[in-house]
Design an enzyme around this catalytic site. Structure first.
Site, PDB file in Angstrom:
ATOM      1  N   GLY A 208      -4.585  -4.307  -3.857  1.00  0.00           N
ATOM      2  CA  GLY A 208      -5.520  -3.121  -4.100  1.00  0.00           C
ATOM      3  C   GLY A 208      -4.657  -2.017  -4.732  1.00  0.00           C
ATOM      4  O   GLY A 208      -4.101  -1.394  -3.667  1.00  0.00           O
ATOM      5  N   HIS A 209      -4.716  -1.424  -5.827  1.00  0.00           N
ATOM      6  CA  HIS A 209      -3.832  -0.662  -6.332  1.00  0.00           C
ATOM      7  C   HIS A 209      -4.873   0.816  -6.519  1.00  0.00           C
ATOM      8  O   HIS A 209      -5.739   0.332  -7.489  1.00  0.00           O
ATOM      9  CB  HIS A 209      -3.062  -1.104  -7.341  1.00  0.00           C
ATOM     10  CG  HIS A 209      -1.917  -1.780  -6.949  1.00  0.00           C
ATOM     11  ND1 HIS A 209      -1.005  -2.378  -7.897  1.00  0.00           N
ATOM     12  CD2 HIS A 209      -1.773  -2.376  -5.719  1.00  0.00           C
ATOM     13  CE1 HIS A 209      -0.450  -3.513  -7.346  1.00  0.00           C
ATOM     14  NE2 HIS A 209      -0.597  -3.177  -5.972  1.00  0.00           N
TER      15      HIS A 209
ATOM     16  N   GLN B 146       2.072  -6.097  -3.289  1.00  0.00           N
ATOM     17  CA  GLN B 146       2.453  -6.097  -1.917  1.00  0.00           C
ATOM     18  C   GLN B 146       4.032  -5.365  -1.645  1.00  0.00           C
ATOM     19  O   GLN B 146       3.803  -4.413  -2.365  1.00  0.00           O
ATOM     20  CB  GLN B 146       2.706  -7.583  -1.452  1.00  0.00           C
ATOM     21  CG  GLN B 146       1.438  -8.442  -1.261  1.00  0.00           C
ATOM     22  CD  GLN B 146       0.559  -8.872  -2.659  1.00  0.00           C
ATOM     23  OE1 GLN B 146       1.458  -9.315  -3.373  1.00  0.00           O
ATOM     24  NE2 GLN B 146      -0.474  -8.395  -2.975  1.00  0.00           N
TER      25      GLN B 146
ATOM     26  N   LYS C 109       2.010   2.110  -5.156  1.00  0.00           N
ATOM     27  CA  LYS C 109       2.694   1.721  -6.359  1.00  0.00           C
ATOM     28  C   LYS C 109       1.817   1.932  -7.396  1.00  0.00           C
ATOM     29  O   LYS C 109       2.167   2.427  -8.552  1.00  0.00           O
ATOM     30  CB  LYS C 109       2.674  -0.038  -6.303  1.00  0.00           C
ATOM     31  CG  LYS C 109       3.899  -0.119  -4.957  1.00  0.00           C
ATOM     32  CD  LYS C 109       3.776  -1.787  -4.796  1.00  0.00           C
ATOM     33  CE  LYS C 109       2.539  -2.387  -4.484  1.00  0.00           C
ATOM     34  NZ  LYS C 109       2.222  -2.003  -2.820  1.00  0.00           N
TER      35      LYS C 109
ATOM     36  N   ASP D 186       0.915  -1.487   0.221  1.00  0.00           N
ATOM     37  CA  ASP D 186       0.084  -0.124   0.058  1.00  0.00           C
ATOM     38  C   ASP D 186       0.895   1.221   0.040  1.00  0.00           C
ATOM     39  O   ASP D 186       0.615   2.452   0.665  1.00  0.00           O
ATOM     40  CB  ASP D 186      -0.934  -0.111   1.258  1.00  0.00           C
ATOM     41  CG  ASP D 186      -2.109  -1.306   1.063  1.00  0.00           C
ATOM     42  OD1 ASP D 186      -2.383  -1.443  -0.027  1.00  0.00           O
ATOM     43  OD2 ASP D 186      -2.247  -1.471   2.277  1.00  0.00           O
TER      44      ASP D 186
HETATM   45  P1  GDP Z   1      -0.798   0.418  -3.646  1.00  0.00           P
HETATM   46  O1  GDP Z   1      -1.362  -0.971  -3.090  1.00  0.00           O
HETATM   47  O2  GDP Z   1       0.692   0.323  -3.335  1.00  0.00           O
HETATM   48  O3  GDP Z   1      -1.127   0.748  -5.436  1.00  0.00           O
HETATM   49  O4  GDP Z   1      -1.247   1.595  -2.508  1.00  0.00           O
HETATM   50  P2  GDP Z   1      -2.974   1.548  -2.367  1.00  0.00           P
HETATM   51  O5  GDP Z   1      -3.581   2.239  -3.423  1.00  0.00           O
HETATM   52  O6  GDP Z   1      -3.465   0.341  -1.737  1.00  0.00           O
HETATM   53  O7  GDP Z   1      -2.935   2.586  -1.166  1.00  0.00           O
HETATM   54  C1  GDP Z   1      -2.303   4.066  -1.359  1.00  0.00           C
HETATM   55  C2  GDP Z   1      -3.473   5.102  -0.801  1.00  0.00           C
HETATM   56  O8  GDP Z   1      -2.940   6.301  -0.914  1.00  0.00           O
HETATM   57  C3  GDP Z   1      -4.488   5.017  -1.847  1.00  0.00           C
HETATM   58  O9  GDP Z   1      -5.665   5.318  -1.303  1.00  0.00           O
HETATM   59  C4  GDP Z   1      -3.844   6.308  -2.991  1.00  0.00           C
HETATM   60  O10 GDP Z   1      -4.858   6.872  -3.565  1.00  0.00           O
HETATM   61  C5  GDP Z   1      -3.439   7.149  -1.777  1.00  0.00           C
HETATM   62  N1  GDP Z   1      -2.119   8.033  -2.291  1.00  0.00           N
HETATM   63  C6  GDP Z   1      -1.302   7.855  -2.956  1.00  0.00           C
HETATM   64  N2  GDP Z   1      -0.417   8.504  -3.193  1.00  0.00           N
HETATM   65  C7  GDP Z   1      -0.775   9.508  -2.300  1.00  0.00           C
HETATM   66  C8  GDP Z   1      -0.208  10.736  -1.719  1.00  0.00           C
HETATM   67  O11 GDP Z   1       0.804  11.279  -2.256  1.00  0.00           O
HETATM   68  N3  GDP Z   1      -0.739  11.410  -0.738  1.00  0.00           N
HETATM   69  C9  GDP Z   1      -2.034  11.094  -0.133  1.00  0.00           C
HETATM   70  N4  GDP Z   1      -2.534  11.645   0.630  1.00  0.00           N
HETATM   71  N5  GDP Z   1      -2.626   9.849  -0.792  1.00  0.00           N
HETATM   72  C10 GDP Z   1      -1.676   9.117  -1.757  1.00  0.00           C
HETATM   73  P1  IMO Z   2      -0.800  -4.312  -2.296  1.00  0.00           P
HETATM   74  O1  IMO Z   2      -0.321  -4.384  -3.704  1.00  0.00           O
HETATM   75  C1  IMO Z   2      -0.999  -4.513   2.113  1.00  0.00           C
HETATM   76  C2  IMO Z   2      -0.971  -8.670   3.694  1.00  0.00           C
HETATM   77  C3  IMO Z   2      -2.248  -9.029   4.436  1.00  0.00           C
HETATM   78  C4  IMO Z   2      -1.500 -10.006   5.305  1.00  0.00           C
HETATM   79  C5  IMO Z   2      -0.559 -10.535   4.517  1.00  0.00           C
HETATM   80  C6  IMO Z   2      -0.903 -11.832   3.892  1.00  0.00           C
HETATM   81  O2  IMO Z   2      -2.058  -3.509  -2.493  1.00  0.00           O
HETATM   82  O3  IMO Z   2       0.303  -3.239  -1.713  1.00  0.00           O
HETATM   83  P2  IMO Z   2      -2.488 -12.679   1.939  1.00  0.00           P
HETATM   84  O4  IMO Z   2      -3.982 -12.194   1.480  1.00  0.00           O
HETATM   85  O5  IMO Z   2      -1.548 -12.482   0.700  1.00  0.00           O
HETATM   86  O6  IMO Z   2      -2.430 -14.057   2.288  1.00  0.00           O
HETATM   87  O7  IMO Z   2      -2.215 -11.837   3.248  1.00  0.00           O
HETATM   88  O8  IMO Z   2      -0.269  -9.927   3.681  1.00  0.00           O
HETATM   89  N1  IMO Z   2      -1.222  -8.242   2.272  1.00  0.00           N
HETATM   90  C7  IMO Z   2      -1.181  -6.677   2.214  1.00  0.00           C
HETATM   91  N2  IMO Z   2      -1.023  -5.820   2.607  1.00  0.00           N
HETATM   92  N3  IMO Z   2      -1.088  -4.428   0.791  1.00  0.00           N
HETATM   93  C8  IMO Z   2      -1.107  -5.498   0.075  1.00  0.00           C
HETATM   94  O9  IMO Z   2      -1.035  -5.453  -1.419  1.00  0.00           O
HETATM   95  C9  IMO Z   2      -1.385  -6.722   0.443  1.00  0.00           C
HETATM   96  N4  IMO Z   2      -1.505  -7.959   0.088  1.00  0.00           N
HETATM   97  C10 IMO Z   2      -1.260  -8.816   1.197  1.00  0.00           C
HETATM   98  O10 IMO Z   2      -2.910  -7.855   4.943  1.00  0.00           O
HETATM   99  O11 IMO Z   2      -1.187  -9.440   6.529  1.00  0.00           O
HETATM  100 MG    MG Z   3      -2.610  -1.623  -1.869  1.00  0.00          MG
END
Ligand code: GDP
Ligand code: IMO
Ligand code: MG
Length: 432
Positions: A40-41, A230, A16, A13
């Site tokens: 979840g991107h 991840q 990416k 999270d």
């Molecule tokens: P990913 O899994 O690495 O793609 O990241 P996620 O989408 O799960 O989580 C990142 C969260 O932060 C999302 O809700 C994005 O919309 C938000 N986000 C990304 N970059 C920024 C930033 O620079 N500032 C803030 N406030 N939110 C951001």
């Molecule tokens: P993105 O790509 C954050 C965490 C889960 C749990 C552990 C194992 O959005 O960054 P799993 O379902 O893979 O067996 O879970 O890994 N986890 C993540 N945490 N971002 C993710 O993906 C994750 N994918 C798995 O919360 O602790």
């Molecule tokens: Mg994510």
């Protein structure tokens, strides 16, 4: 041409998805190399927000080819929920999404197994996203899994039923009450029906031998961007085991997950948050169990993109960041969500770990050991909002000092700074 990589340096999270979307215009092909719908991107632009789980984050650029690589595991039902959300926004992913024949399938019974294993672990549960990740990768390594390429086999239905029965036997041994367990709100039988419908729809997509496709692209001078899911601290080998996911999330995973030889890897972009979050169980030494942690969660909207669970929040951990940089061979850093720290008077950063009076800047094997204590530096906050339109040099001095501090501690340039979720809220440095 080389394959550039974007991946996460923390516990996932990091942002990416946003960065892949921002970088996509510079590449011809964007390819996911591991993980599955546990990811979840989030991508935001023009007032719209999308969350992708399986589909690469380059999909919003119709002229770019997107590839789900062999290292990814696919739940067709979840994939089609994503496809439908893209259709609703007038996008046509069937035109620019290719699927590796070698990618493994997540069956409905993998999701039951995931739940059964988690329940059996009690307090020691991993906090899995319950998407069937562990069981599906277990079947891959156990050499019993089914792959996308098998969908067109005449014997697919028989293979599916045999594997499902095997899973149900295990579930029975675990005495898991699967009849009353809901998968995405549906009882098993109903979920299986919608899953099988999605399997039929999956055949509308182009299945390819993605290792040939990608290597031919490289040979033909096309540029490829590999998208990780991840984060490094969730890597099956180097993460905080057993609180990890079941794939190699590091650069090495790109080679195995796409069929790319190591010497083809070009620039590795490491994405990290200006602080740290973690969702699910497992050690997190710099976690804040106080109102500052709540403040970061609130300011950063730190709730899981896949499960909606509140994310645990804490200070930046330099031993962990440097460990991730080493494992991935990171060349350039991308710092995300620095704007979330705007609310703070001062900021702490973990510089080393102390155990029985001995300091170390290495990430220890037993990260959860209670005798291990993070040692912090305190830096002044900037305590004001950051304008993403003014360029790095015009940003507050304390913010620039925080960035320079990280560059010094890692020996790498922070070349891109993200100051908000939208595509446009991105500050480029050094000509990037
Ligand atoms: P990913 O899994 O690495 O793609 O990241 P996620 O989408 O799960 O989580 C990142 C969260 O932060 C999302 O809700 C994005 O919309 C938000 N986000 C990304 N970059 C920024 C930033 O620079 N500032 C803030 N406030 N939110 C951001
Ligand atoms: P993105 O790509 C954050 C965490 C889960 C749990 C552990 C194992 O959005 O960054 P799993 O379902 O893979 O067996 O879970 O890994 N986890 C993540 N945490 N971002 C993710 O993906 C994750 N994918 C798995 O919360 O602790
Ligand atoms: Mg994510």
């Amino acid at each position: 041409m080389k394959v550039d990589v974007i991946l996460g340096l923390q516990w996932g999270d990091e942002g990416k998805g946003k960065i892949v979307d921002v970088f996509a215009p510079r590449y011809d092909v964007i390819a996911r190399f591991q993980g599955g719908p546990n990811a979840g991107h989030t991508i935001e632009f023009d007032g719209k927000k999308f969350i992708l789980h399986t589909i690469p984050s380059g999909i919003f650029h119709p002229e770019k080819q997107n590839v789900i690589g062999n290292g990814v595991i696919i739940d067709p039902y979840i994939l089609f929920k994503e496809v439908d959300s893209l259709h609703a926004a007038s996008l046509k992913p069937e035109k620019n999404l290719l699927v590796s024949r070698r990618a493994h399938l997540i069956l409905p019974s993998h999701r039951l197994l995931d739940a059964a294993y988690e329940v059996s672990k009690g307090k020691e549960k991993i906090g899995s996203t319950l998407k069937g990740i562990g069981p599906a990768y277990t079947d891959k390594y156990g050499r019993t899994g089914l792959r996308v390429g098998n969908l067109t086999d005449p014997g697919f239905n028989g293979c599916y039923s045999r594997l499902k029965e095997r899973h149900l036997e295990i579930i029975h041994q675990y005495q898991f009450d699967f009849v009353n367990y809901l998968i995405d709100g549906l009882p098993f039988d109903e979920y299986e029906e919608v899953w099988l419908d999605a399997v039929k729809r999956l055949k509308e997509f182009r299945f390819i031998d993605s290792e040939y496709y990608l290597n031919e692209c490289i040979a033909g001078g096309k540029s490829v961007l590999a998208e990780g899911a991840q984060g490094t601290l969730l890597d099956i080998d180097f993460g905080s085991f057993p609180f990890v996911t079941s794939s190699n999330t590091i650069t090495a995973g790109t080679c195995a997950g796409l069929g790319i030889a190591p010497h083809r890897i070009g620039t590795v972009y490491g994405v990290f948050k200006a602080y740290v979050t973690r969702v699910g169980g497992g050690p997190f030494p710099t976690e804040l169990h106080n109102e500052q942690g709540d403040l970061l969660r609130k300011a950063g909207h730190e709730f899981g993109s896949t499960t909606g669970r509140p994310r645990r929040c804490g200070w930046l951990d330099l031993p962990a960041l440097n460990y991730a940089i080493m494992l991935n061979g990171v060349n350039r850093l991308i710092m995300m969500k620095a704007d979330v720290l705007n609310v703070l008077e001062s900021i702490q950063v973990c510089t080393s770990y102390e155990r029985e009076g001995i300091l170390s800047d290495k990430l220890p094997f037993d990260l959860g050991d209670e005798t291990l204590h993070p040692v912090f530096d305190t830096l002044p906050g900037w305590n004001t909002s950051l304008d993403d339109g003014v360029g790095f040099e015009a940003l507050p001095e304390n913010f620039r000092a925080y960035t320079t501090y990280i560059e010094k501690a890692t020996g790498l340039p922070v070349e891109i700074i993200s100051l908000g979720p939208d595509r446009t809220q991105t500050v480029f440095r050094k000509g990037d």
